[in-house]
Design an enzyme around this catalytic site. Structure first.
Site, mmCIF file in Angstrom:
data_model
loop_
_atom_site.group_PDB
_atom_site.id
_atom_site.type_symbol
_atom_site.label_atom_id
_atom_site.label_comp_id
_atom_site.label_asym_id
_atom_site.label_seq_id
_atom_site.Cartn_x
_atom_site.Cartn_y
_atom_site.Cartn_z
ATOM 1 N N CYS A 362 0.957 -1.131 -0.100
ATOM 2 C CA CYS A 362 -0.058 0.118 0.213
ATOM 3 C C CYS A 362 0.831 1.444 0.084
ATOM 4 O O CYS A 362 0.514 2.198 -0.747
ATOM 5 C CB CYS A 362 -1.047 0.028 1.208
ATOM 6 S SG CYS A 362 -0.432 -0.693 2.688
ATOM 7 N N ARG A 391 7.249 -11.093 5.094
ATOM 8 C CA ARG A 391 6.815 -11.124 6.669
ATOM 9 C C ARG A 391 7.467 -11.852 7.453
ATOM 10 O O ARG A 391 7.605 -12.978 7.122
ATOM 11 C CB ARG A 391 5.428 -10.811 6.895
ATOM 12 C CG ARG A 391 4.721 -9.927 6.169
ATOM 13 C CD ARG A 391 3.149 -9.798 6.329
ATOM 14 N NE ARG A 391 2.464 -8.619 5.364
ATOM 15 C CZ ARG A 391 1.070 -8.850 5.368
ATOM 16 N NH1 ARG A 391 0.149 -9.663 5.965
ATOM 17 N NH2 ARG A 391 0.604 -7.843 4.541
ATOM 18 N N GLN A 409 0.468 -11.258 -3.266
ATOM 19 C CA GLN A 409 -1.009 -10.828 -3.262
ATOM 20 C C GLN A 409 -1.397 -10.306 -4.421
ATOM 21 O O GLN A 409 -0.837 -9.902 -5.154
ATOM 22 C CB GLN A 409 -0.949 -9.674 -2.059
ATOM 23 C CG GLN A 409 -0.647 -9.982 -0.630
ATOM 24 C CD GLN A 409 -0.749 -8.879 0.275
ATOM 25 O OE1 GLN A 409 0.029 -7.850 -0.091
ATOM 26 N NE2 GLN A 409 -1.306 -8.799 1.361
ATOM 27 N N ASP A 411 -3.077 -8.009 -5.023
ATOM 28 C CA ASP A 411 -3.327 -6.594 -4.347
ATOM 29 C C ASP A 411 -3.832 -5.594 -5.303
ATOM 30 O O ASP A 411 -3.331 -5.255 -6.185
ATOM 31 C CB ASP A 411 -2.180 -6.338 -3.591
ATOM 32 C CG ASP A 411 -2.436 -5.478 -2.480
ATOM 33 O OD1 ASP A 411 -3.338 -5.295 -1.784
ATOM 34 O OD2 ASP A 411 -1.199 -5.048 -1.802
ATOM 35 N N HIS A 413 -5.331 -1.147 -4.801
ATOM 36 C CA HIS A 413 -5.796 -0.027 -4.054
ATOM 37 C C HIS A 413 -6.578 0.878 -4.862
ATOM 38 O O HIS A 413 -5.963 1.269 -5.978
ATOM 39 C CB HIS A 413 -4.439 0.739 -3.310
ATOM 40 C CG HIS A 413 -3.708 -0.294 -2.440
ATOM 41 N ND1 HIS A 413 -2.763 -1.096 -2.915
ATOM 42 C CD2 HIS A 413 -4.103 -0.520 -1.307
ATOM 43 C CE1 HIS A 413 -2.350 -1.707 -1.658
ATOM 44 N NE2 HIS A 413 -3.195 -1.312 -0.675
ATOM 45 N N LYS A 497 -12.825 -3.591 7.958
ATOM 46 C CA LYS A 497 -12.401 -4.214 6.603
ATOM 47 C C LYS A 497 -13.797 -5.129 6.632
ATOM 48 O O LYS A 497 -14.239 -5.726 7.630
ATOM 49 C CB LYS A 497 -11.112 -4.802 6.887
ATOM 50 C CG LYS A 497 -11.054 -5.786 7.804
ATOM 51 C CD LYS A 497 -9.650 -6.623 7.572
ATOM 52 C CE LYS A 497 -9.403 -7.464 8.759
ATOM 53 N NZ LYS A 497 -8.100 -8.135 8.772
ATOM 54 N N HIS A 543 -8.281 -0.574 0.264
ATOM 55 C CA HIS A 543 -7.320 -1.904 -0.074
ATOM 56 C C HIS A 543 -8.242 -3.123 -0.088
ATOM 57 O O HIS A 543 -9.043 -3.179 0.602
ATOM 58 C CB HIS A 543 -6.418 -1.995 1.541
ATOM 59 C CG HIS A 543 -5.891 -0.755 1.857
ATOM 60 N ND1 HIS A 543 -4.507 -0.632 2.172
ATOM 61 C CD2 HIS A 543 -6.268 0.358 2.540
ATOM 62 C CE1 HIS A 543 -4.199 0.416 2.586
ATOM 63 N NE2 HIS A 543 -5.407 1.042 2.976
#
Length: 672
Positions: A362, A391, A409, A411, A413, A497, A543
């Site tokens: 992000c 991570r 991911q 992912d 945004h 979320k 997100h």
């Protein structure tokens, strides 16, 4: 005479009773059936013992086995205590620590007496039998309040060093409670420190409804610098039928374990040299590429723009975003200089600048958004990335593909105006619904609300939670059919979320997709656009992810389908196998025609019996086996065997086989 209390019941009736009346008394007054069935009570919403007195006006709801969530929580809590009691009865000198309930059972951490080694699975049958003896004895479970000093003294007197240490850290003046198994102070009574609640007696449990499963090592308070304990795990239920169903699910889950199937199907492997990261083999990476291509088609059609961002970013960027303070221990950090090395290892200078491998995408997407001036007309701007993240997950938490340190991911945004949020979230709900249905999943949708520790103002959180809730309502998903639920305190530190919880083929749930409505990060990273009024405004940042991570989603798919993936995802979609060597040339022609049609096909020309070949390719989960011999070569046909089908092989022309396999190998989003 004391003034009577007013007790409001769920049916709207009110009973007037004397102070000190227990929920058990009220259940008995209503009827003997309820008195027998009542396990506990909710008093003004708080779950409490059935025999704990009520001291003031209250709303009362009696808990029975029909209230399964509460009943299971109570039963598992009691099983944990009985486990500890049984261990100490069998092995005097054992020290106890803590034993919570879990999603499907319970555990207790104990330290074996010095006279013997740690407990092993060989000890479990004897402990189980002792637990059943305690349950059958129907010992009352009695709550008592103790002073902190008396409790510490008691634990020290009994040699319970861990319990004494914990009690000494509890706040002064706080009421501490213990529970006795048996009448307090009587012969054979056993005590543990606990807030409760508990069932009325051990006999409320079904002695056939639990099973001890395994043991493992555990450190006191989770710190490897502390004493090592033995953790004894069990599974506990309300009755034997539930236990048997759970054990059957576990047996089925073991058959579906993605690590086992991944090895059998030659998809991937894991090894110590890259602990927490995946080595994808050719067949496994075919699945990855098929999913990646599918997702790209989905996001292209939904108006996303794909980007790629750096793996390593300066620590100052993570400080500004807030991740350095909230997430530092889970990040892989490196200096921006080559360290000097001596006999004690690398040495980094005091003025070194720190960098970090990105744990999420992000902040980098905000930096792309900030390049150039954005107008309100540019919004919504949907940036998508198959973003590789790292991570530093604890070693013990890693689990195959389901929990890794390096993952990718799907992912994205969405940067949008305030007036666009609900519409964008609705569009995402529709996209997620279509994708999950393409994979054959049903799902529940939940709203995770503000956590205790968070960034942003209460007004920000009020707006964000309301917008997500409104979008789900408008999308028609905030219903019992979709398992709609709100989860207080479970949002991220920067945003509430929506969560999508998939249900797999054996009833397990997996939290996968999310969308978060974030006003915090655009503020912290100074993202803005020029509004219709010519002034600068903050965008809202949504997100979102649907797969969650490719690694975990592939693991879920393998287990959901037990390795028998849909043809369009299967690494090898067909194998052409010969019965006799004279058919080798025809087999090659069949494979060539299938390959020309886009089918992932292999040939098996080995000098082996056909039953051996069938068995081997079935274990590899190949969806279709096309068997050819002299007759098939002469007639231009194939004998097709479908994986998992009870039907015998079906003879068809080669053209028919190509047409059928082509249709099945077409991804669901590309079918007419």
């Amino acid at each position: 005479m004391s003034e009577l209390m007013k007790i409001s019941l769920p049916d709207g009736s009110v009973r007037e009773v004397a102070p000190g009346t227990t929920p058990a008394d009220i259940a008995a007054a209503i009827g003997p059936g309820l008195a027998k069935a009542a396990l506990a009570a909710r008093v003004d919403g708080e779950l409490r013992d059935i025999n704990r007195p009520i001291e003031k006006d209250a709303a009362l709801a009696l808990v029975t086995a029909k209230d399964e969530a509460d009943a299971l929580e109570l039963a598992r809590h009691d099983f944990a205590h009985i486990l500890a009691e049984a261990v100490q009865a069998l092995y005097p000198g054992t020290q106890i620590t803590f034993g919570p309930s879990t999603d499907d059972g319970f555990y207790y951490d104990v330290m074996a007496p010095a006279s013997r080694g740690p407990f092993t699975e060989d000890d479990l049958p004897a402990i189980e039998e002792k637990m059943r003896e305690i349950i059958r004895a129907d010992k009352p479970l009695v709550r008592e309040a103790w002073s902190r000093a008396d409790l510490i003294a008691r634990w020290r007197e009994q040699g319970e060093a861990f319990k004494a240490e914990w009690a000494a850290e509890l706040p002064e003046g706080e009421e501490l409670t213990v529970y006795w198994s048996g009448q307090p102070g009587s012969v054979g009574a056993w005590m543990d420190m606990c807030r409760g609640p508990h069932l009325a007696s051990t006999g409320k449990l079904d002695p056939a409804a639990f099973k001890l499963m395994r043991v493992s090592g555990a450190y006191w308070r989770g710190d490897q610098k502390n004493a090592q304990l033995t953790r004894i795990y069990g599974t506990g239920w309300l009755n034997k039928k539930q236990l048997d169903a759970h054990l059957m699910r576990l047996e089925e889950a073991a058959k579906r374990d993605h690590r086992k199937l991944g090895q059998e199907m030659d998809l991937f492997h894991l090894q110590q040299e890259a602990h927490g990261s995946v080595f994808w083999h050719p067949h496994g990476f075919v699945i990855w590429r098929a999913l990646e291509a599918y997702m790209r088609r989905a996001i292209d059609s939904a108006g996303y723009q794909e980007v790629k961002t750096p793996q390593v970013m300066d620590a100052r960027q993570w400080e500004q975003s807030g991740h350095w303070g909230k997430y530092r221990e889970n990040m892989f950090v490196i200096p921006d200089e080559v360290p000097n090395v001596d006999d004690e290892g690398p040495i980094v200078s005091d003025d070194a600048q720190w960098m970090a491998l990105k744990p999420m995408n992000c902040p980098a997407h905000v930096l792309i958004f900030r390049q150039g001036i954005k107008s309100y007309r540019d919004l919504p701007l949907r940036l998508y990335e198959n973003g590789c993240c790292h991570r530093n997950e604890p070693h013990g938490a890693l689990h195959g593909l389901m929990r890794v340190r390096q993952f990718t991911q799907d992912d994205a945004h969405i940067f949008c105006r305030e007036d666009q949020i609900v519409e964008e979230v609705q569009a995402f709900c529709r996209l997620a619904d279509r994708i999950y249905k393409d994979f054959g999943f049903t799902y529940a949708i939940k709203l995770a609300l503000r956590p205790e520790k968070r960034f942003g103002t209460e007004e920000m959180w009020d707006k964000a939670e309301s917008e997500l809730r409104d979008a789900v309502v408008r999308a028609g998903l905030a219903t019992e059919a979709y398992g709609w639920e709100e989860l207080p305190g479970e949002g991220a530190f920067y945003a509430p979320k929506l969560e999508w919880h998939l249900t797999d083929a054996i009833g397990r749930t997996w939290q996968v997709g999310t969308i978060q409505s974030d006003r915090v990060l655009p503020e912290r990273l100074d993202a803005s656009y020029v509004g219709e009024d010519g002034e600068r405004h903050r965008p809202v940042m949504l997100h979102r992810a649907i797969f969650g991570s490719y690694e975990r989603f592939i693991g879920i798919l393998i287990e959901h389908f037990a390795g028998k993936l849909p043809v369009w995802l299967a690494p090898v979609q067909a194998v052409v196998a010969t019965i006799v060597s004279e058919a080798d040339g025809y087999a090659a022609d069949v494979a060539a025609k299938l390959a020309a049609a886009g089918i992932r096909v292999e040939t098996d020309l080995r000098n082996e019996k056909i039953n051996y070949k069938v068995r081997e390719h079935s274990l590899a989960k190949v969806p279709h086996l096309l068997v050819v011999g002299r007759r098939e070569a002469e007639e231009g046909t194939v004998a097709l065997r479908r994986l998992g089908s009870d039907e015998h092989q079906k003879v068809m022309t080669l053209d028919e086989a190509v047409a059928m396999l082509t249709a099945e190998a077409t991804p669901p989003d590309l079918r007419a």
